[in-house]
Design a protein around this motif. Structure first.
Motif, short mmCIF file in Angstrom:
data_model
loop_
_atom_site.label_atom_id
_atom_site.label_comp_id
_atom_site.label_asym_id
_atom_site.label_seq_id
_atom_site.Cartn_x
_atom_site.Cartn_y
_atom_site.Cartn_z
N THR A 89 -27.36 48.20 24.24
CA THR A 89 -27.67 46.57 23.97
C THR A 89 -26.54 46.31 23.14
OG1 THR A 89 -29.09 44.98 23.14
CG2 THR A 89 -29.29 47.01 22.16
N THR A 90 -25.84 44.97 23.44
CA THR A 90 -25.01 44.33 22.79
C THR A 90 -25.35 42.94 22.41
OG1 THR A 90 -23.67 43.46 24.42
CG2 THR A 90 -23.31 45.61 24.07
N GLY A 91 -24.67 42.44 21.33
CA GLY A 91 -25.16 40.85 20.91
C GLY A 91 -24.07 40.33 19.99
N VAL A 92 -24.30 39.07 20.04
CA VAL A 92 -23.42 38.45 18.85
C VAL A 92 -24.06 37.18 18.30
CG1 VAL A 92 -22.11 36.78 20.59
CG2 VAL A 92 -21.20 37.38 18.09
N TYR A 93 -24.16 37.21 17.08
CA TYR A 93 -24.79 35.81 16.39
C TYR A 93 -23.81 34.93 15.59
CZ TYR A 93 -27.72 33.42 13.12
OH TYR A 93 -28.13 32.31 12.41
N VAL B 72 -27.11 30.60 17.03
CA VAL B 72 -27.49 31.03 18.25
C VAL B 72 -27.24 32.36 18.38
CG1 VAL B 72 -27.29 28.83 19.61
CG2 VAL B 72 -25.34 30.61 19.56
N LEU B 73 -28.13 33.00 19.28
CA LEU B 73 -27.96 34.57 19.45
C LEU B 73 -27.61 34.74 21.01
CD1 LEU B 73 -28.21 37.80 18.76
CD2 LEU B 73 -30.77 37.24 19.09
N ASP B 74 -26.47 35.66 21.32
CA ASP B 74 -26.35 35.86 22.46
C ASP B 74 -26.45 37.21 22.60
OD1 ASP B 74 -25.69 33.24 23.09
OD2 ASP B 74 -23.50 33.64 22.89
N ALA B 75 -27.19 37.95 23.78
CA ALA B 75 -27.39 39.24 23.72
C ALA B 75 -27.29 39.76 25.32
CB ALA B 75 -28.85 39.72 23.16
N ALA B 76 -27.33 41.05 25.41
CA ALA B 76 -27.45 41.73 26.52
C ALA B 76 -27.73 43.04 26.50
CB ALA B 76 -25.75 41.82 27.06
N VAL C 124 -28.00 37.28 28.23
CA VAL C 124 -28.84 36.17 27.76
C VAL C 124 -28.00 35.48 26.83
CG1 VAL C 124 -30.99 35.35 27.05
CG2 VAL C 124 -30.96 37.37 28.44
N PHE C 125 -27.68 34.14 27.04
CA PHE C 125 -26.99 33.24 25.83
C PHE C 125 -27.91 32.40 25.44
CE2 PHE C 125 -23.96 34.71 29.44
CZ PHE C 125 -23.04 35.24 28.76
N ASN C 126 -27.79 32.36 24.00
CA ASN C 126 -28.95 31.35 23.49
C ASN C 126 -30.28 32.19 23.75
OD1 ASN C 126 -30.07 29.51 21.81
ND2 ASN C 126 -29.42 27.80 23.06
N VAL C 127 -30.57 33.24 23.32
CA VAL C 127 -31.72 34.06 23.34
C VAL C 127 -32.91 33.13 23.01
CG1 VAL C 127 -33.17 35.91 22.97
CG2 VAL C 127 -30.59 36.25 23.44
N THR C 128 -32.89 32.43 21.91
CA THR C 128 -34.03 31.94 21.23
C THR C 128 -34.23 30.52 21.57
OG1 THR C 128 -32.58 31.16 19.36
CG2 THR C 128 -33.75 33.29 19.00
N MET D 96 -29.12 32.82 31.67
CA MET D 96 -29.17 34.15 31.72
C MET D 96 -28.47 34.57 33.02
SD MET D 96 -33.15 35.32 31.45
CE MET D 96 -34.13 34.08 30.77
N GLN D 97 -27.96 35.71 33.14
CA GLN D 97 -26.87 36.00 34.12
C GLN D 97 -26.97 37.62 34.32
OE1 GLN D 97 -22.97 34.56 33.38
NE2 GLN D 97 -22.46 36.60 32.47
N PHE D 98 -27.05 37.92 35.62
CA PHE D 98 -27.02 39.45 35.76
C PHE D 98 -25.79 39.61 36.70
CE2 PHE D 98 -31.52 37.77 36.03
CZ PHE D 98 -32.06 38.70 35.22
N ALA D 99 -25.50 40.88 36.51
CA ALA D 99 -24.00 41.37 37.16
C ALA D 99 -23.88 42.88 37.15
CB ALA D 99 -23.08 40.60 35.96
#
Length: 193
Positions: free
Chosen positions: A34-38, A128-132, A151-155, A185-188
């Motif tokens: 899992t990865t993310g950026v806040y 915002v929180l972006d996570a994958a 997922v961009f802007n999880v909350t 959300m996006q799937f790849a």
């Protein structure tokens, strides 16, 4: 002001990890990460102005500038999208502002320039929180297929735009736009070799 914190975490399951190194559970739970950026940043500054047409025509007959109002008090930031700073012309401010609030800006006398400084107020902050969630499928020598759910802007936090700073407008102090998207959300699939 801007702060960005990011992370990458490999789940400790599967071949070569600390837990569940063999068997069906290793295949099901292994190779996940899992990865993310806040990012957090304080609001952008914005300009208070007045544009009723009377002041600009005397000082600038071609209409290239926007007149600056006089600052007659300390601005009271309410922080609500309907009333970001107190302005009696905005009907929403009457309901949301603290009692005793007064206008901090007024239209200067015709033919004069107001004393309000440039970019004297700040708009809303952004956080915002972006996570994958990622699953790796290694195969062959040096080949990997990665399934990604991002997922961009999880909350689903609203990212409001700048308030209307025109004190002669009926919509003064209100925010009518967004600075960012709601949750996306996006799937790849990603092939690395």
């Amino acid at each position: 002001n801007r702060l960005a914190a990011s992370y990458v975490y490999d789940l400790p399951f599967g071949r070569g990890q600390k837990m569940l190194q063999h068997g069906p559970a290793s295949w099901i739970l292994g190779d996940w990460e899992t990865t993310g950026v806040y990012p957090f940043y304080s609001g952008h500054p914005f300009q208070i102005n007045e544009n009723d047409g009377n002041h600009n025509s005397i000082l600038d007959p071609y209409g290239y500038t926007t007149a600056t109002p006089d600052q007659v008090g300390n601005p009271r930031v309410v922080g609500d999208p309907d009333c970001w700073f107190y302005a009696s012309k905005d009907s929403a401010c009457g309901e949301k502002a603290p009692s005793g609030a007064t206008d901090a800006f007024t239209t200067p006398a015709v033919g004069t320039i107001g004393n309000t400084g440039r970019n004297s107020l700040r708009g809303p902050h952004i956080d915002v929180l972006d996570a994958a969630l990622l699953r790796n499928f290694p195969f062959g020598e040096g080949w990997n297929l990665q399934a990604r759910w991002e997922v961009f802007n999880v909350t689903n936090t609203p990212e409001f735009g700048q308030p209307n700073g025109n004190i002669t407008s009926g919509g003064v102090a209100s925010i009518t736009s967004l600075a960012g998207d709601p949750r996306v959300m996006q799937f790849a699939l990603r092939l690395s070799f």
